[in-house]
Design a protein around this motif. Structure first.
Motif, PDB file in Angstrom:
ATOM      1  N   ILE A  30       1.877 -12.431 -48.500  1.00 24.90           N
ATOM      2  CA  ILE A  30       1.259 -12.797 -50.029  1.00 24.90           C
ATOM      3  C   ILE A  30      -0.378 -12.964 -49.978  1.00 24.90           C
ATOM      4  CG2 ILE A  30       1.137 -14.761 -51.020  1.00 24.90           C
ATOM      5  CD1 ILE A  30       4.169 -15.471 -49.403  1.00 24.90           C
ATOM      6  N   ASP A  33      -2.499  -9.746 -51.312  1.00 26.58           N
ATOM      7  CA  ASP A  33      -3.165  -8.482 -53.408  1.00 26.58           C
ATOM      8  C   ASP A  33      -3.731  -9.143 -53.436  1.00 26.58           C
ATOM      9  OD1 ASP A  33      -1.616  -6.702 -54.861  1.00 26.58           O
ATOM     10  OD2 ASP A  33      -2.250  -9.365 -55.879  1.00 26.58           O
ATOM     11  N   THR A  35      -5.002  -9.413 -56.321  1.00 30.73           N
ATOM     12  CA  THR A  35      -4.110 -10.353 -57.607  1.00 30.73           C
ATOM     13  C   THR A  35      -4.091 -11.597 -57.397  1.00 30.73           C
ATOM     14  OG1 THR A  35      -3.885  -8.699 -59.116  1.00 30.73           O
ATOM     15  CG2 THR A  35      -3.402 -10.691 -59.336  1.00 30.73           C
ATOM     16  N   ARG A  36      -3.167 -12.435 -55.987  1.00 29.12           N
ATOM     17  CA  ARG A  36      -3.014 -13.647 -55.576  1.00 29.12           C
ATOM     18  C   ARG A  36      -4.120 -13.804 -55.603  1.00 29.12           C
ATOM     19  NH1 ARG A  36       1.959 -10.343 -55.044  1.00 29.12           N
ATOM     20  NH2 ARG A  36       1.169  -9.935 -53.023  1.00 29.12           N
ATOM     21  N   ILE A  64       0.343 -11.733 -64.907  1.00 28.33           N
ATOM     22  CA  ILE A  64       0.185 -13.433 -64.140  1.00 28.33           C
ATOM     23  C   ILE A  64       1.126 -14.267 -63.922  1.00 28.33           C
ATOM     24  CG2 ILE A  64      -1.513 -15.959 -63.853  1.00 28.33           C
ATOM     25  CD1 ILE A  64      -3.299 -12.850 -63.505  1.00 28.33           C
ATOM     26  N   HIS A  66       4.385 -13.417 -63.497  1.00 28.08           N
ATOM     27  CA  HIS A  66       5.010 -12.356 -61.953  1.00 28.08           C
ATOM     28  C   HIS A  66       3.853 -13.074 -60.301  1.00 28.08           C
ATOM     29  CE1 HIS A  66       7.778 -10.047 -63.791  1.00 28.08           C
ATOM     30  NE2 HIS A  66       7.021  -9.301 -64.859  1.00 28.08           N
ATOM     31  N   GLN A  67       3.337 -12.525 -60.525  1.00 29.36           N
ATOM     32  CA  GLN A  67       1.999 -13.442 -59.839  1.00 29.36           C
ATOM     33  C   GLN A  67       2.644 -15.114 -58.969  1.00 29.36           C
ATOM     34  OE1 GLN A  67       1.602 -11.200 -57.244  1.00 29.36           O
ATOM     35  NE2 GLN A  67       1.583  -9.492 -58.593  1.00 29.36           N
ATOM     36  N   ILE A  70       5.666 -15.519 -57.631  1.00 31.29           N
ATOM     37  CA  ILE A  70       5.743 -15.322 -55.727  1.00 31.29           C
ATOM     38  C   ILE A  70       5.019 -16.361 -55.182  1.00 31.29           C
ATOM     39  CG2 ILE A  70       4.939 -13.642 -54.225  1.00 31.29           C
ATOM     40  CD1 ILE A  70       5.175 -11.824 -56.422  1.00 31.29           C
TER      41      ILE A  70
END
Lengths: 108, 108
Positions: A30, A33, A35-36, A64, A66-67, A70
DNA sequence: ACCTCATATGAACACTTGTTCATATAAATA
DNA sequence: TATTTATATGAACAAGTGTTCATATGAGGT
């Protein structure tokens, strides 16, 4: 403990099952990435709604969202509604410590 | 500091550049694969040569060697030669702390 | 110097992942 | 209730990843 090459422990690291190690890998996945990582980092300072996060990172709302899904599914962020917007905040400050350790490793 | 929602810091987390955050993601990416996590975990106890690691994990020598290359390139493991075999050990015990934090997060 | 054998490497493959685009959903407010 | 609008979702695509198989490499031992 005596044959532990890396010194003292907080949580004993012997006898960790493969399943636990797989869960550990999933947790780090997690954080793997950028972006996360940037989302999480931006939430260290302030809680924000989705569009604010997107604007902060200069990315599309959909990406954003979508992330965030998660991060939500991993219980790393919590949400609350404020009028029309949904505000995201970190679920706990455990992540903070993990990020610190990681940054220390990088900047050494 | 006063507006920091998650409490006290060891390393200040404000003003971390996107580049540093990308590096952080790259570090966690290395820990995001269960084979690599299992390799690292197995090296907590003993240093081992490649075939010993492969046997311990029940995987092919080639698969392990590929992953060891990644760990080597990230300076997470060191090697030394012992006769015909090459022995791998952890480069430092920073990883240990990161794993601990991760495991604590999982088992809470 | 020549085998031997542990390790490394490269190509190929199936699988996973993150983003975009288009659109669905659902809560708020008029 | 109808409309608005922030957020969520699904399909599609390109890019990246881990393993296997086959083989190269190179240091060790004889």
């Amino acid at each position: 403990m005596a044959d532990n090459k890396v010194g003292k422990t907080v949580k004993e690291m012997d006898y960790v099952s493969d399943e636990e190690l797989a869960d550990l890998a999933d947790l780090f996945k997690i954080f793997s990435d950028s972006t996360r990582v940037r989302i999480i980092h931006s939430l260290f300072k302030n809680e924000m709604n989705v569009q604010e996060i997107a604007d902060t990172l200069g990315m599309q709302q959909s990406a954003i969202s979508h992330q965030l899904r998660i991060l939500r599914q991993s219980n790393l962020v919590k949400t609350k509604r404020n009028g029309k917007t949904i505000i995201y905040k970190l679920a706990d400050d455990h992540v903070y410590t993990i990020f610190e350790q990681g940054l220390e490793h990088i900047t050494e």
